[in-house]
Design a protein around this motif. Structure first.
Motif, mmCIF file in Angstrom:
data_model
loop_
_atom_site.group_PDB
_atom_site.id
_atom_site.type_symbol
_atom_site.label_atom_id
_atom_site.label_comp_id
_atom_site.label_asym_id
_atom_site.label_seq_id
_atom_site.Cartn_x
_atom_site.Cartn_y
_atom_site.Cartn_z
ATOM 1 N N ARG A 3 2.117 10.091 3.119
ATOM 2 C CA ARG A 3 2.741 9.715 1.848
ATOM 3 C C ARG A 3 2.778 8.196 1.656
ATOM 4 N NH1 ARG A 3 8.815 11.417 0.873
ATOM 5 N NH2 ARG A 3 8.416 11.803 3.053
ATOM 6 N N ILE A 4 3.062 7.456 2.689
ATOM 7 C CA ILE A 4 3.136 5.992 2.589
ATOM 8 C C ILE A 4 1.771 5.413 2.238
ATOM 9 C CG2 ILE A 4 3.577 3.861 3.874
ATOM 10 C CD1 ILE A 4 5.710 5.473 5.442
ATOM 11 N N ARG A 9 -2.028 3.230 -1.777
ATOM 12 C CA ARG A 9 -3.313 3.325 -2.479
ATOM 13 C C ARG A 9 -3.108 3.449 -3.992
ATOM 14 N NH1 ARG A 9 -7.882 1.191 -2.795
ATOM 15 N NH2 ARG A 9 -9.449 2.493 -3.734
ATOM 16 N N GLU A 10 -2.109 4.229 -4.402
ATOM 17 C CA GLU A 10 -1.816 4.361 -5.830
ATOM 18 C C GLU A 10 -1.413 3.015 -6.425
ATOM 19 O OE1 GLU A 10 1.139 7.399 -6.173
ATOM 20 O OE2 GLU A 10 -0.264 8.998 -5.669
ATOM 21 N N LYS A 11 -0.647 2.236 -5.678
ATOM 22 C CA LYS A 11 -0.243 0.905 -6.133
ATOM 23 C C LYS A 11 -1.467 -0.003 -6.281
ATOM 24 C CE LYS A 11 3.700 -1.991 -5.168
ATOM 25 N NZ LYS A 11 4.703 -2.369 -4.175
ATOM 26 N N GLU A 12 -2.384 0.075 -5.328
ATOM 27 C CA GLU A 12 -3.618 -0.714 -5.400
ATOM 28 C C GLU A 12 -4.448 -0.302 -6.614
ATOM 29 O OE1 GLU A 12 -5.547 -0.014 -1.685
ATOM 30 O OE2 GLU A 12 -4.114 -1.220 -0.551
ATOM 31 N N LEU A 13 -4.526 1.000 -6.872
ATOM 32 C CA LEU A 13 -5.305 1.489 -8.002
ATOM 33 C C LEU A 13 -4.688 1.058 -9.332
ATOM 34 C CD1 LEU A 13 -6.346 5.047 -6.786
ATOM 35 C CD2 LEU A 13 -7.776 3.002 -6.943
ATOM 36 N N LYS A 14 -3.367 0.973 -9.394
ATOM 37 C CA LYS A 14 -2.720 0.494 -10.619
ATOM 38 C C LYS A 14 -3.059 -0.976 -10.855
ATOM 39 C CE LYS A 14 1.037 3.738 -11.036
ATOM 40 N NZ LYS A 14 2.479 3.952 -11.105
ATOM 41 N N LYS A 15 -3.140 -1.765 -9.781
ATOM 42 C CA LYS A 15 -3.525 -3.169 -9.918
ATOM 43 C C LYS A 15 -4.966 -3.280 -10.419
ATOM 44 C CE LYS A 15 -0.461 -5.144 -6.454
ATOM 45 N NZ LYS A 15 -0.385 -5.842 -5.158
ATOM 46 N N ILE A 16 -5.830 -2.431 -9.893
ATOM 47 C CA ILE A 16 -7.225 -2.419 -10.332
ATOM 48 C C ILE A 16 -7.302 -2.009 -11.795
ATOM 49 C CG2 ILE A 16 -9.453 -1.256 -10.045
ATOM 50 C CD1 ILE A 16 -8.785 -1.107 -7.009
#
Length: 67
Positions: A3-4, A9-16
């Motif tokens: 989960r962590i 990864r979801e946070k990184e994808l939002k930045k992208i």
């Protein structure tokens, strides 16, 4: 993937996704901005199909890009 790691990864994808949105705004202002077009292509080519779909869902869901 635990989960962590998934949340990271979801946070990184939002930045992208936000980078892509910003580049799209630049393209809206100057349709001949080759550097913005190239950067979007570079970003997209580094993503998997699943990642592209996640980013697409985020962009559409956030309604930050219209038309």
């Amino acid at each position: 993937m635990n989960r962590i790691q998934r949340r990271k990864r979801e946070k990184e994808l939002k930045k992208i996704a936000q980078q892509i949105i910003n580049l799209e705004y630049r393209l809206a202002l100057d349709k001949d901005d080759k550097s913005a077009q190239n950067k979007i292509q570079e970003i997209m080519s580094a993503l998997s199909t699943e990642e592209m779909l996640i980013i697409d869902d985020y962009i559409i869901g956030s309604r930050k890009l219209t038309k």
